[in-house]
Design a protein around this motif. Structure first.
Motif, short mmCIF file in Angstrom:
data_model
loop_
_atom_site.label_atom_id
_atom_site.label_comp_id
_atom_site.label_asym_id
_atom_site.label_seq_id
_atom_site.Cartn_x
_atom_site.Cartn_y
_atom_site.Cartn_z
N THR A 5 0.80 -1.21 0.00
CA THR A 5 0.00 0.00 0.00
C THR A 5 0.84 1.27 0.00
O THR A 5 0.32 2.36 0.11
N GLY A 27 2.03 6.41 -7.20
CA GLY A 27 0.92 5.47 -7.31
C GLY A 27 1.15 4.21 -6.51
O GLY A 27 2.24 3.97 -6.00
N LEU A 45 -0.47 -2.32 -11.08
CA LEU A 45 -1.08 -1.35 -10.17
C LEU A 45 -2.01 -2.03 -9.17
O LEU A 45 -2.80 -2.89 -9.54
N ASN A 47 -5.22 -1.86 -6.80
CA ASN A 47 -6.45 -1.08 -6.66
C ASN A 47 -7.27 -1.64 -5.51
O ASN A 47 -6.90 -2.64 -4.91
N LEU A 48 -8.36 -1.00 -5.21
CA LEU A 48 -9.19 -1.42 -4.07
C LEU A 48 -10.40 -2.22 -4.53
O LEU A 48 -11.28 -2.51 -3.73
N GLU A 49 -10.45 -2.56 -5.80
CA GLU A 49 -11.55 -3.35 -6.35
C GLU A 49 -11.31 -4.83 -6.09
O GLU A 49 -10.20 -5.24 -5.76
N ARG A 53 -5.37 -6.12 -8.38
CA ARG A 53 -4.24 -5.74 -9.21
C ARG A 53 -4.70 -5.67 -10.66
O ARG A 53 -5.51 -6.48 -11.11
N GLU A 54 -4.15 -4.72 -11.42
CA GLU A 54 -4.44 -4.63 -12.85
C GLU A 54 -3.27 -3.96 -13.55
O GLU A 54 -2.42 -3.35 -12.91
N TRP A 56 -1.78 -1.17 -16.06
CA TRP A 56 -2.00 0.15 -16.63
C TRP A 56 -0.82 0.48 -17.53
O TRP A 56 0.30 -0.01 -17.29
N ARG A 67 -5.82 2.47 -18.08
CA ARG A 67 -5.98 1.06 -17.76
C ARG A 67 -5.89 0.21 -19.02
O ARG A 67 -6.54 0.50 -20.01
#
Length: 176
Positions: A5, A27, A45, A47-49, A53-54, A56, A67
């Motif tokens: 984080t 980031g 990256l 993310n909080l979804e 991780r995804e 970009w 993205r």
């Protein structure tokens, strides 16, 4: 996990270690891969979804990121093809298992599966001729090994290095 984080900042540094300037904004990314032409960077990256991780892509001239992947599963460990047209990455399908996919770096079309198995597999490098992909396979005993996937013909994976130790983050030499 621990440390995922923390905000990180991309920056150019010369061969002597002198900072040349920041790129983009800080980031939540874990890893990155510079494109063969040096104009873009693929970011792993956080993310909080769901998935967490995804991948970009950032245009380095402007520092603007967009993205590339957007799935409900974690997508990580980007690796560029030698011509910069494609990016291989790992995508998770559940606890302890990842598959290797590729997608066009333009963002067009759908991601294509290159290798599916019950192991955790992370791409680490693409050969200069574009015909092979090195990857790290973590098997049932949680030991990592170096494997290769030929991208022509049957796309059959084969071990490169299997030893009593953990082997990871393999890359091809500059001359292949």
């Amino acid at each position: 996990g621990s440390g995922t984080t923390a905000l990180r900042q991309l920056a150019w540094i010369d061969r002597g270690g002198k900072p040349l300037g920041a790129v983009g904004t800080p980031g939540l990314f874990i890893g990155f891969a510079l494109s063969p032409d040096g104009k873009r960077v693929a970011l792993d990256l956080v993310n909080l979804e769901p998935g967490g991780r995804e991948i970009w892509l950032m245009e380095l001239a402007h520092g603007v990121a967009s993205r590339l992947t957007a799935a409900s599963a974690a997508e990580l460990s980007p690796v560029w093809s030698p011509d910069g047209s494609r990016i291989a990455f790992a995508t998770s399908r559940g606890w302890g298992s990842t598959d290797i996919f590729q997608t066009l770096s333009s963002g067009a079309g759908r991601a294509e599966a290159l290798l599916k198995s019950e192991n955790r597999e992370l791409p680490t490098d693409w050969s200069l001729d574009g015909q092979s992909l090195l990857f790290e396979r973590v098997g049932m005993g949680s030991k990592s090994e170096v494997w290769i996937l030929t991208l022509v013909g049957e796309r059959k994976p084969a071990p490169v290095l299997q030893a009593p130790f953990n082997e990871s983050q393999a890359v091809f030499s500059p001359d292949g």
